[in-house]
Design a protein around this motif. Sequence first.
Motif, mmCIF file in Angstrom:
data_model
loop_
_atom_site.group_PDB
_atom_site.id
_atom_site.type_symbol
_atom_site.label_atom_id
_atom_site.label_comp_id
_atom_site.label_asym_id
_atom_site.label_seq_id
_atom_site.Cartn_x
_atom_site.Cartn_y
_atom_site.Cartn_z
ATOM 1 N N ILE A 334 67.038 39.412 16.240
ATOM 2 C CA ILE A 334 68.182 38.798 15.574
ATOM 3 C C ILE A 334 68.129 39.201 14.097
ATOM 4 O O ILE A 334 67.047 39.190 13.495
ATOM 5 C CB ILE A 334 68.143 37.264 15.722
ATOM 6 C CG1 ILE A 334 68.148 36.868 17.193
ATOM 7 C CG2 ILE A 334 69.329 36.613 15.011
ATOM 8 C CD1 ILE A 334 67.984 35.372 17.423
ATOM 9 N N PRO A 335 69.265 39.533 13.482
ATOM 10 C CA PRO A 335 69.252 39.883 12.054
ATOM 11 C C PRO A 335 68.685 38.742 11.205
ATOM 12 O O PRO A 335 69.124 37.596 11.312
ATOM 13 C CB PRO A 335 70.730 40.127 11.739
ATOM 14 C CG PRO A 335 71.344 40.504 13.048
ATOM 15 C CD PRO A 335 70.592 39.719 14.089
ATOM 16 N N VAL A 336 67.692 39.067 10.383
ATOM 17 C CA VAL A 336 67.019 38.083 9.551
ATOM 18 C C VAL A 336 67.154 38.510 8.092
ATOM 19 O O VAL A 336 66.771 39.633 7.723
ATOM 20 C CB VAL A 336 65.525 37.942 9.910
ATOM 21 C CG1 VAL A 336 64.853 36.910 9.010
ATOM 22 C CG2 VAL A 336 65.362 37.551 11.370
ATOM 23 N N ALA A 337 67.716 37.609 7.287
ATOM 24 C CA ALA A 337 67.826 37.851 5.848
ATOM 25 C C ALA A 337 66.713 37.081 5.144
ATOM 26 O O ALA A 337 66.604 35.862 5.278
ATOM 27 C CB ALA A 337 69.191 37.395 5.333
ATOM 28 N N THR A 338 65.858 37.784 4.410
ATOM 29 C CA THR A 338 64.716 37.161 3.744
ATOM 30 C C THR A 338 64.980 37.085 2.247
ATOM 31 O O THR A 338 65.504 38.028 1.638
ATOM 32 C CB THR A 338 63.428 37.944 4.010
ATOM 33 O OG1 THR A 338 63.557 39.266 3.499
ATOM 34 C CG2 THR A 338 63.135 37.997 5.498
ATOM 35 N N ASP A 339 64.606 35.975 1.660
ATOM 36 C CA ASP A 339 64.739 35.760 0.218
ATOM 37 C C ASP A 339 63.529 34.962 -0.246
ATOM 38 O O ASP A 339 63.579 33.747 -0.393
ATOM 39 C CB ASP A 339 66.040 35.014 -0.085
ATOM 40 C CG ASP A 339 66.215 34.760 -1.583
ATOM 41 O OD1 ASP A 339 65.561 35.465 -2.367
ATOM 42 O OD2 ASP A 339 66.968 33.847 -1.950
ATOM 43 N N ILE A 340 62.413 35.655 -0.429
ATOM 44 C CA ILE A 340 61.155 35.015 -0.830
ATOM 45 C C ILE A 340 60.739 35.606 -2.173
ATOM 46 O O ILE A 340 60.470 36.810 -2.274
ATOM 47 C CB ILE A 340 60.049 35.234 0.221
ATOM 48 C CG1 ILE A 340 60.468 34.627 1.567
ATOM 49 C CG2 ILE A 340 58.737 34.619 -0.240
ATOM 50 C CD1 ILE A 340 59.456 34.828 2.670
ATOM 51 N N THR A 375 68.154 33.062 8.265
ATOM 52 C CA THR A 375 67.780 33.258 6.862
ATOM 53 C C THR A 375 66.425 32.617 6.603
ATOM 54 O O THR A 375 66.127 31.544 7.135
ATOM 55 C CB THR A 375 68.823 32.649 5.908
ATOM 56 O OG1 THR A 375 68.922 31.244 6.155
ATOM 57 C CG2 THR A 375 70.178 33.296 6.105
ATOM 58 N N VAL A 376 65.619 33.273 5.784
ATOM 59 C CA VAL A 376 64.304 32.762 5.387
ATOM 60 C C VAL A 376 64.295 32.714 3.864
ATOM 61 O O VAL A 376 64.450 33.759 3.200
ATOM 62 C CB VAL A 376 63.158 33.631 5.906
ATOM 63 C CG1 VAL A 376 61.821 33.045 5.481
ATOM 64 C CG2 VAL A 376 63.217 33.757 7.418
ATOM 65 N N HIS A 377 64.121 31.534 3.307
ATOM 66 C CA HIS A 377 64.156 31.334 1.862
ATOM 67 C C HIS A 377 62.829 30.726 1.429
ATOM 68 O O HIS A 377 62.359 29.760 2.044
ATOM 69 C CB HIS A 377 65.321 30.411 1.477
ATOM 70 C CG HIS A 377 65.458 30.184 0.006
ATOM 71 N ND1 HIS A 377 64.761 29.178 -0.652
ATOM 72 C CD2 HIS A 377 66.197 30.824 -0.938
ATOM 73 C CE1 HIS A 377 65.078 29.208 -1.925
ATOM 74 N NE2 HIS A 377 65.936 30.195 -2.139
ATOM 75 N N GLY A 378 62.215 31.271 0.379
ATOM 76 C CA GLY A 378 60.928 30.765 -0.086
ATOM 77 C C GLY A 378 60.817 30.793 -1.588
ATOM 78 O O GLY A 378 61.153 31.799 -2.231
#
Length: 440
Positions: A334-340, A375-378
């Motif tokens: 699945i398309p995953v957008a990361t912002d860490i 989405t993954v935000h850290g």
Amino acid sequence: MSERTGDGTSEGEQRPASVREALWAHPLRFPFTRRVPRCWAYLLGSALLGPVQLAVLAVLLVLGMGLSVVGIGLPVLLALALAGIPAATAARWRLRLVEPVPLPDPHRSLPGAGHRARIRTRLRERATWRELAHTVLASTVLAAAALGFTVLLVLSGLYVLSPLVVWALAPETVMLIPGHAAHGPLAALPFTAVGLAGLLLCAYAGALLTAAEVALARFLLGPREDDLGRQVLELTRSRARLADAFEAERRRIERDLHDGAQQQLVALSMTLGLAEYELRERDGRAAELVTRARGEARQALEQLRGLVRGIHPQVLTDHGLAAAVDEVAQRHPIPVATDIELPERLPAPVETTAYFTVTEALTNAAKHSGATAITVHGRVSRGRLVVQVTDDGRGGADPAAGAGLAGLADRVALLRGRLMVTSPTGGPTTLRLEVPCSGS
């Protein structure tokens, strides 16, 4: 109609929790309840056991101090320090005579521990020294008070029976008090009234003295919050040590697979490639089998590499959390957008916990959510790492359904963090991790 019980309460009423409460609940009726002889028996036991305990403590102290001159008094002094433990056990057992609620043992359970380990643990426990203090007080102050009460109780009982004593000893002269002879049973009747008044006084005095002893016992012999806190802290440290040991073992397995089995599969694949090249012109059938074996070896190598990355990815060790999550996102179906964005490398336990939390959330989303985007935000905020994973799936996820997130929640709890899952029906599903950056 309500039937009265032996302690003056009815079956429909709540039984008083202690002697003090029973006394204040029914002060006029209290002297005629069964609690009074129980209090008297309890105080009589204190009067008898106190001198025995005092003698034991005095002997141990004198022997320990005397033998310490020649260097062999330490075991005796050690016995003196631990003498309060059996005395406190007996005191807690005696409390059952007057208290309906048993007093728990404040000491930690030590199953399977040796004698030396038990002694060291008991000497470090504060409850041991509180029990020794209670034993000293019980053998001196409390024993003296109980002995004085016993004398008053015996004299009161003798005065009540004084007419019978005078009648039985007649015609001998009986002096109930010095200088005043009772010449007959009738002359002893006033002393009977004095004895009854003394017994009434003993009923109240015994209850008050018993309540004071019970309060002191609960203060010194029962468990305290600091004892429980130390036990919880030690349990938490033990769990942390187990988790660290598990993490170290996992890394060892990862190294063994990476440096051992994986390298052997690479060598096998190269050997099969050379064999394929040699057999291509000599034996087509053999070359075809070698080609198939080489493909299977390559597939096994890819599976082993995936297993190694699942145990502990090398990119996490070399480049940190953001790079490791980016690598997982690139392989995810699945398309995953990361912002860490992290200001610096975090402690290894924090990075490891955050990484496996994210991978578990992504795995669950791929299997169950039906999501089309994640989405993954850290970020690090106020000394805490905050990671949030959100998918646009159908929602309705149950964190307790699987063991993956439950195990991660335990690991997060060891780091004094929190793991929260919000998944209403219809979505979205949000997993939020908060953990201190100290990693302890």
